[in-house]
Design an enzyme around this catalytic site. Structure first.
Site, PDB file in Angstrom:
ATOM      1  CB  SER A 121      -0.797   0.177   1.279  1.00  0.00           C
ATOM      2  OG  SER A 121      -1.510  -1.092   1.416  1.00  0.00           O
ATOM      3  CG  HIS A 142      -1.608  -0.285  -4.473  1.00  0.00           C
ATOM      4  ND1 HIS A 142      -2.031   0.971  -4.081  1.00  0.00           N
ATOM      5  CD2 HIS A 142      -1.980  -1.005  -3.387  1.00  0.00           C
ATOM      6  CE1 HIS A 142      -2.402   1.023  -2.891  1.00  0.00           C
ATOM      7  NE2 HIS A 142      -2.703  -0.171  -2.646  1.00  0.00           N
ATOM      8  CD  GLU A 154      -2.099   4.073  -6.613  1.00  0.00           C
ATOM      9  OE1 GLU A 154      -2.260   5.229  -6.760  1.00  0.00           O
ATOM     10  OE2 GLU A 154      -1.473   3.489  -5.830  1.00  0.00           O
ATOM     11  CG  ASN A 192      -3.298   3.816  -0.048  1.00  0.00           C
ATOM     12  OD1 ASN A 192      -4.281   3.875  -0.214  1.00  0.00           O
ATOM     13  ND2 ASN A 192      -2.581   2.768   0.000  1.00  0.00           N
TER      14      ASN A 192
END
Ligand code: 3HC
Length: 488
Positions: A121, A142, A154, A192
């Site tokens: 993450s 991701h 991602e 994130n």
């Protein structure tokens, strides 16, 4: 052959790993799922069976298709079974030491041409790559929770990723029906880095008593139009994962915005991790909230910009407004705190601020003087005109704007830093978090000047550097630019 990923290994079959395995299997790719032991493997199988079972129950998948999908997944407790995989993606807990140890093993076991991917993450892909003898073949891939549903992947390349590999992995993501956004290796990547500070900010507002958990969730869902409120989303992501991501962001930035709210740390320490542990901010066993009071009528005076329109809505609901001196409740329509009006009123304790957000929600702001019965009566008025009240304190930008504007500011800073394009940031937030619009689309919709002014008000109140408008935003407003679309 480069770019041909026919067998994929997935290490770690928790919620994310099992979801990722399902994505590959649905795309016709053979999957080898690896877990640490038989119990974890059984749990992983359960995730896959439940998720595809739900799809069958909803008529989205036939039984035959489900069998085919599950038939493509081989489950094992031995990493050695990954020797022939073309790509291995790991989804093990966010602890660098676990990742390093795993990648050292994978590097030894997997064929030299295999790509080793991490679903981290926020941890450094570069640092993970450097533990292997093939740093050029290590990449970030991701996914977003729930992986079978969210359409973003991602793709994270490092300074030492082989030329062309990010493109191959992006093509693989497309094969899964996902949209890839390719970026470099910065803590939190795009989503994130923008999402977690917003979720943390919601926890700070809760901790400061600006509004309740359910009020904030409702405000962001119905007022800002997000698919989930921040506390429901923290529970979905996992409070421990969220805390880890924030810690990584903080270690890189030393910015208070990334310092996890104590209320978050406390829950993680107590084992309240979210859905996976039966409860986080919301508890699985929690009784359903009592239904709201009946809409109530009272003698009301309406002030402020938009006050006439609100008075007309009350009137249509059968309630005529009265002069201020006769009112039991004085409602001041406002997008800024209303306490300054209080000294000029015959009964300052009868004043509440009312901020209409979208067409479903009204924030009902109590000043330091507002009587609790007055606030409750104002909530009743809001229900009377068919809106959902969100009680809150009379603080700069109340709830929705207080959470939205700093997030938009972060997006402007990210773009200005050159890390990602505006289109990529918009796409990432839309597809990774299910937002209707990305931050730049949202900025255009709200107006750059409105957001800049809101940030100035937040900064004036809290004096937190992260709340000061991004220099680019200030410059664009000063130059009279109205929309990011007008920029080259
Ligand atoms: N697994 C598989 N499928 C699921 C699922 C799950 N856990 N949860 C929901 N779904 C499916 C449903 O089956 C349904 O599919 P269908 O349309 O084919 O029937 C579809 O998703 C919609 O589900 P529901 O109708 O039950 O529920 P909602 O409409 O309320 O949508 C949601 C649920 C998709 C989770 C939506 O609320 C949403 O988009 N929330 C935002 C989630 C988000 O922000 N995720 C990103 C978190 S950040 C992250 O993961 C990164 C990490 O590194 C921290």
């Amino acid at each position: 052959m480069a770019g041909s990923f026919e067998t994929v290994g997935v290490v770690g079959l928790g919620t994310m790993g099992a979801g990722i395995a399902e994505c590959f299997a649905r795309a016709g790719i053979a999957v080898i799922g690896v877990e640490a032991g038989p119990e974890a493997l059984t749990r992983g199988r359960g995730h896959l069976e439940d998720s595809t079972g739900r799809a069958v129950a909803k008529g989205r998948l036939s039984e035959a298709e489900r069998s085919e999908i599950l038939g493509r997944v081989t489950l094992t407790v031995s990493l050695e079974d990954l020797a022939d995989a073309d790509l291995v993606i790991e989804a093990v807990p966010e602890v660098m030491d676990f990742k390093r140890a795993l990648f050292t093993d994978l590097d030894r076991i997997c064929k030299p041409s295999a790509v080793l991917a991490t679903n981290t993450s926020s941890l450094s892909v570069t640092e993970i790559a450097a533990t292997t003898g093939r740093p050029g073949r290590v990449i970030g891939m991701h996914f977003f929770n729930p992986a079978p549903v969210m359409r973003l992947v991602e793709v994270i390349h490092t300074l030492i990723t082989d030329d062309g590999l990010a493109g191959e992995v992006a093509d693989l993501a497309r094969r899964l029906g996902k949209t890839p956004v390719t970026v470099g290796d910065r803590a939190g990547f795009v989503v994130n880095r923008l999402l977690l500070p917003y979720l943390n900010h919601a926890a700070v507002l809760l901790e400061n008593g600006v509004a309740t958990r359910d009020g904030i969730d409702t405000a962001m869902r119905l007022g800002a139009g997000l698919p989930m409120g921040p506390f429901a989303l923290l529970d979905l992501i996992g409070l421990d994962t969220s805390y880890e991501v924030l810690s990584v962001l903080f270690r890189e930035s030393h910015d208070r915005r990334h310092a996890a709210a104590p209320i978050l740390r406390e829950r993680v320490a107590a084992g309240l991790l979210g859905r996976k542990s039966g409860g986080g901010f919301h508890r699985a066993s929690e009784p359903v909230a009592p239904t709201a009071d009946e809409p109530s009528a009272c003698l009301v005076a309406v002030l402020g910009e938009g006050g006439d329109a609100f008075a007309a809505r009350l009137s249509a609901a059968g309630l005529k407004s009265v002069p201020v001196e006769d009112a039991e409740v004085v409602v001041a329509l406002s997008s800024v705190p209303v306490v300054e009006l209080a000294p000029g009123l015959p009964h300052p304790e009868r004043l509440v601020g009312l901020h209409l957000v979208g067409d479903q929600v009204a924030e009902v702001a109590s000043t330091a003087l507002t009587g609790p019965e007055v606030a409750r009566a104002a909530e009743g008025l809001v229900r009377l005109v068919g809106l959902v009240p969100v009680p809150c304190r009379d603080r700069a930008e109340f709830v929705v704007d207080a959470l939205l504007y700093p997030y938009l500011n972060d997006a402007v800073r990210m773009y200005d830093s050159g890390y990602a394009t505006r289109d990529d940031i918009d796409t990432a937030m839309r597809l990774g978090c299910g937002y209707q619009t990305g931050p730049f689309e949202k900025l255009d919709e709200l107006g750059l000047e409105t957001v800049r002014d809101g940030l100035r008000a937040l900064y004036a109140e809290y004096r937190e550097p992260f709340l000061a408008p991004a220099p680019l935003l200030e410059q664009l407003v000063a130059a009279g630019v109205r929309s990011f679309r007008d920029l080259p």
